[in-house]
Enzyme design. Structure first.
Site, PDB file in Angstrom:
ATOM      1  N   HIS A 305       0.913  -1.232   0.218  1.00  9.10           N
ATOM      2  CA  HIS A 305      -0.073  -0.085   0.166  1.00  9.10           C
ATOM      3  C   HIS A 305       0.902   1.207   0.120  1.00  9.10           C
ATOM      4  CE1 HIS A 305      -3.135   2.754   0.962  1.00  9.10           C
ATOM      5  NE2 HIS A 305      -4.038   1.876   0.903  1.00  9.10           N
ATOM      6  N   ASP A 362      -8.079  -5.496   0.106  1.00 12.33           N
ATOM      7  CA  ASP A 362      -8.386  -6.403  -1.039  1.00 12.33           C
ATOM      8  C   ASP A 362      -7.932  -7.828  -0.736  1.00 12.33           C
ATOM      9  OD1 ASP A 362      -7.532  -3.719  -2.921  1.00 12.33           O
ATOM     10  OD2 ASP A 362      -9.551  -4.490  -2.793  1.00 12.33           O
TER      11      ASP A 362
HETATM   12  C1  SDX Z   1      -6.280  -0.111  -2.626  1.00 12.63           C
HETATM   13  O1  SDX Z   1      -4.544   4.423  -2.182  1.00 12.63           O
HETATM   14  C2  SDX Z   1      -5.347   3.922  -1.273  1.00 12.63           C
HETATM   15  O2  SDX Z   1      -5.849   4.242  -0.453  1.00 12.63           O
HETATM   16  C3  SDX Z   1      -6.075   2.494  -2.122  1.00 12.63           C
HETATM   17  C4  SDX Z   1      -7.175   1.754  -1.368  1.00 12.63           C
HETATM   18  C5  SDX Z   1      -8.480   2.665  -1.151  1.00 12.63           C
HETATM   19  O3  SDX Z   1      -9.106   2.270  -0.056  1.00 12.63           O
HETATM   20  O4  SDX Z   1      -8.579   3.196  -1.854  1.00 12.63           O
HETATM   21  O5  SDX Z   1      -6.535   1.567  -0.061  1.00 12.63           O
HETATM   22  C6  SDX Z   1      -7.463   0.594  -2.308  1.00 12.63           C
HETATM   23  O6  SDX Z   1      -6.022   0.154  -3.940  1.00 12.63           O
HETATM   24  C7  SDX Z   1      -5.168  -1.122  -2.191  1.00 12.63           C
HETATM   25  C8  SDX Z   1      -4.395  -1.390  -2.990  1.00 12.63           C
HETATM   26  C9  SDX Z   1      -4.456  -2.611  -3.998  1.00 12.63           C
HETATM   27  N1  SDX Z   1      -3.279  -2.861  -4.790  1.00 12.63           N
HETATM   28  C10 SDX Z   1      -2.849  -4.152  -4.848  1.00 12.63           C
HETATM   29  O7  SDX Z   1      -2.967  -4.952  -3.929  1.00 12.63           O
HETATM   30  C11 SDX Z   1      -2.098  -4.523  -5.664  1.00 12.63           C
HETATM   31  C12 SDX Z   1      -0.710  -4.976  -5.193  1.00 12.63           C
HETATM   32  N2  SDX Z   1       0.077  -3.927  -4.634  1.00 12.63           N
HETATM   33  C13 SDX Z   1       0.776  -2.873  -5.489  1.00 12.63           C
HETATM   34  O8  SDX Z   1       0.970  -3.027  -6.726  1.00 12.63           O
HETATM   35  C14 SDX Z   1       1.254  -1.785  -4.737  1.00 12.63           C
HETATM   36  O9  SDX Z   1       1.859  -2.124  -3.383  1.00 12.63           O
HETATM   37  C15 SDX Z   1       0.606  -0.566  -4.705  1.00 12.63           C
HETATM   38  C16 SDX Z   1      -0.034  -0.201  -5.968  1.00 12.63           C
HETATM   39  C17 SDX Z   1      -0.823  -0.568  -3.678  1.00 12.63           C
HETATM   40  C18 SDX Z   1       1.422   0.465  -3.770  1.00 12.63           C
HETATM   41  O10 SDX Z   1       2.458   0.670  -4.732  1.00 12.63           O
HETATM   42  P1  SDX Z   1       3.525   1.953  -4.568  1.00 12.63           P
HETATM   43  O11 SDX Z   1       3.162   2.681  -3.130  1.00 12.63           O
HETATM   44  O12 SDX Z   1       3.808   2.808  -5.707  1.00 12.63           O
HETATM   45  O13 SDX Z   1       4.712   1.078  -4.207  1.00 12.63           O
HETATM   46  P2  SDX Z   1       5.693   0.666  -5.157  1.00 12.63           P
HETATM   47  O14 SDX Z   1       5.019   0.142  -6.334  1.00 12.63           O
HETATM   48  O15 SDX Z   1       6.819   1.776  -5.617  1.00 12.63           O
HETATM   49  O16 SDX Z   1       6.366  -0.741  -4.295  1.00 12.63           O
HETATM   50  C19 SDX Z   1       7.497  -0.267  -3.487  1.00 12.63           C
HETATM   51  C20 SDX Z   1       8.364  -1.604  -3.639  1.00 12.63           C
HETATM   52  C21 SDX Z   1       8.668  -1.861  -4.983  1.00 12.63           C
HETATM   53  O17 SDX Z   1       9.874  -2.567  -4.799  1.00 12.63           O
HETATM   54  P3  SDX Z   1      11.339  -1.797  -5.466  1.00 12.63           P
HETATM   55  O18 SDX Z   1      11.082  -1.025  -6.570  1.00 12.63           O
HETATM   56  O19 SDX Z   1      11.449  -0.522  -4.174  1.00 12.63           O
HETATM   57  O20 SDX Z   1      12.358  -2.762  -5.272  1.00 12.63           O
HETATM   58  O21 SDX Z   1       7.573  -2.732  -3.194  1.00 12.63           O
HETATM   59  C22 SDX Z   1       7.376  -3.561  -4.028  1.00 12.63           C
HETATM   60  C23 SDX Z   1       7.589  -2.974  -5.310  1.00 12.63           C
HETATM   61  O22 SDX Z   1       8.218  -3.921  -6.363  1.00 12.63           O
HETATM   62  N3  SDX Z   1       5.904  -4.018  -3.910  1.00 12.63           N
HETATM   63  C24 SDX Z   1       5.622  -5.253  -4.094  1.00 12.63           C
HETATM   64  C25 SDX Z   1       4.092  -5.179  -4.172  1.00 12.63           C
HETATM   65  N4  SDX Z   1       3.858  -3.861  -3.795  1.00 12.63           N
HETATM   66  C26 SDX Z   1       5.036  -3.309  -3.811  1.00 12.63           C
HETATM   67  N5  SDX Z   1       6.285  -6.417  -4.448  1.00 12.63           N
HETATM   68  C27 SDX Z   1       5.372  -7.609  -4.414  1.00 12.63           C
HETATM   69  N6  SDX Z   1       4.032  -7.624  -4.192  1.00 12.63           N
HETATM   70  C28 SDX Z   1       3.519  -6.497  -4.128  1.00 12.63           C
HETATM   71  N7  SDX Z   1       2.037  -6.659  -3.759  1.00 12.63           N
END
Ligand code: SDX
Length: 427
Positions: A305, A362
């Site tokens: 998140h 989720d």
């Molecule tokens: C919702 O914003 C909100 O409030 C949203 C929400 C709401 O109520 O409105 O809470 C609802 O959207 C919840 C999130 C649902 N999405 C997912 O579950 C999809 C999987 N998660 C991600 O794609 C990710 O965690 C996000 C999109 C939720 C957040 O992404 P960020 O904040 O842009 O973080 P990032 O992509 O830069 O990740 C940081 C690091 C990265 O590694 P590095 O590049 O630093 O090496 O963490 C890793 C990412 O690769 N990472 C993950 C991961 N999520 C982040 N690695 C593996 N699995 C994951 N799920």
């Protein structure tokens, strides 16, 4: 005395005021930054940018705290109702018994949709994703409710707000019915908001439908958990659309479109599909490895998140609710066992610990929705149904905010500098 933040580069030495909220990080007011420095700030994804002032929802991502108008989400989920939380989000205070009764009655008076709207559904293929249908029909509300599209009129804004909250369950149920070839059911307003939705979704004209109180309570709690969440992507989309003066129905359709993405609201559908694909706890290490592999685009859906760097408090409630609902319905779902084991393994893995990746709202919701009888394609529709009250509350707050103006970000331009056109015979 106003605190300031000083910006120095080269010969530049400029100070900008800092602002404090009631709780949470201070902000540096950079509205004059470009005028004073001839520079832009750069923040793709707005990781460090506050887009507005808001009094609706507060998240402390490090502590895993979520407050709606100051009330903790776990208390609201356990003690309140979606109608009561809707009133709270819209009006800022918990309603009295009389206020709640009047609000619920008002909402119930808007549950029907214009009869011609049903023809929109028949234009879609039966296998259309219900989110595609929702994008279309919610935007189309603008074509039917002209008497509540003048955003400068607070009365029309309130009516549009009530219409949107009231009609989303009806439209969502119609999308589901259309996908399975069953007739639409009209609302029955003696039922609760959530009971009405369950009957329109799972009832049939051929026989009476009894609302199961266990499912009604679980569904209502799920709606509460999804109601609002600060300036997330879809809420920011609604605010940006609203900042141009677009009508409320068009703004909510924009929010639905944004929510559909798998990185956002689409994650609940993607998370259950992922858990089903894993299928067995023995295969979890394979998927953990993929999630950690930089060369593999796979991510653990339902994990991570932007704001929470601790447990998403909604996920905790959702996990407990999943256990309770399955037990009360006398159902078991191997996917829940996979989810729990996946959570356990991930939360003990240095990759997830270092990156502070926890289950989000989720991760477990799909297990409950599946147990209630929804197909995975409907999961994000349910998210949109519940989030509509948050979008509407934020949209109203934006319009009433004297500091708000049309949103128009700038950019760091990395394209070609000016060059002259070359006729095709000389290229
Ligand atoms: C919702 O914003 C909100 O409030 C949203 C929400 C709401 O109520 O409105 O809470 C609802 O959207 C919840 C999130 C649902 N999405 C997912 O579950 C999809 C999987 N998660 C991600 O794609 C990710 O965690 C996000 C999109 C939720 C957040 O992404 P960020 O904040 O842009 O973080 P990032 O992509 O830069 O990740 C940081 C690091 C990265 O590694 P590095 O590049 O630093 O090496 O963490 C890793 C990412 O690769 N990472 C993950 C991961 N999520 C982040 N690695 C593996 N699995 C994951 N799920």
């Amino acid at each position: 005395m106003t605190e300031t933040a000083t910006f120095k580069t080269g010969s530049l030495d400029k100070s900008f005021p800092t602002l404090s909220g009631t709780v949470g990080p201070e902000v540096v007011d950079i509205r004059k930054f470009y005028a004073e420095t001839n520079m832009f700030t750069y923040d793709p994804g707005y990781t460090s940018t506050a887009s507005c002032q808001s009094a609706i929802t507060y998240i402390d991502g490090d502590q895993g705290i979520l407050l709606h108008r100051g009330y903790p989400i776990d208390q609201l989920a356990e003690q309140s109702s979606f109608m009561e939380v809707s009133y709270l989000l819209l009006h800022g205070e918990l309603p009295s018994a009389e206020q709640l009764k009047e609000f619920s009655w008002t909402i119930s008076r808007h549950t029907m949709v214009h009869e011609q709207l049903s023809t929109f559904y028949r234009a879609f293929r039966r296998d259309a994703h219900p989110m595609a249908i929702m994008c279309g029909v919610v935007g189309a509300l603008s074509a039917f409710y002209h008497d509540s599209t003048d955003i400068t009129d607070p009365i029309q804004r309130l009516i549009a707000s009530h219409r949107l909250i009231a009609k989303m369950p009806t439209l969502a149920a119609m999308a589901f019915k259309y996908s399975i070839g069953q007739p639409f059911l009209y609302p029955q307003n003696e039922l609760s908001y959530t009971g009405n939705f369950l009957r329109m979704t799972f009832g049939v004209p051929a026989e009476p439908y009894e609302v199961n109180p266990i499912i009604e309570q679980a569904m209502d709690k799920i709606f509460i958990l999804h109601a609002d969440h600060e300036q997330n992507a879809s809420t920011s989309t609604v605010r940006l659309a609203g900042s141009s003066g677009a009508n409320p129905f068009a703004c909510m359709a924009a929010g639905i479109a944004c929510l559909w993405g798998p990185a956002h609201g689409g994650a609940n559908e993607a998370a259950l599909n992922m858990l089903r694909e894993i299928g067995d706890v023995k295969r979890i290490p394979e998927y953990i490895a993929r999630a950690k592999d930089k060369n593999d685009p796979f991510r653990l859906m339902g994990f991570g998140h932007r704001v929470y760097k601790n447990f998403d408090p909604r996920a905790k409630v959702m996990k407990a609710t999943a256990d309770k609902v399955l037990k009360e319905l006398g159902k078991s779902d191997p996917v829940l066992d996979v989810a729990k084991e996946l959570e356990h393994i991930a939360l003990n893995d240095p990759y997830f610990i270092d990156k502070k990746l926890y289950p989000n709202v989720d991760f477990y919701s799909g297990v409950i929705l599946n147990a209630i009888g929804f197909p995975t394609e409907m999961f994000t529709v349910l998210f949109a149904l519940a989030r509509t009250v948050g979008w509407v509350a934020q949209w109203n707050e934006m319009i009433s905010d004297p500091e708000q103006k049309i949103g128009r970000p700038r950019q760091l331009y990395v394209g070609e500098t000016q060059r002259d056109y070359v006729p095709v015979d000389r290229r």
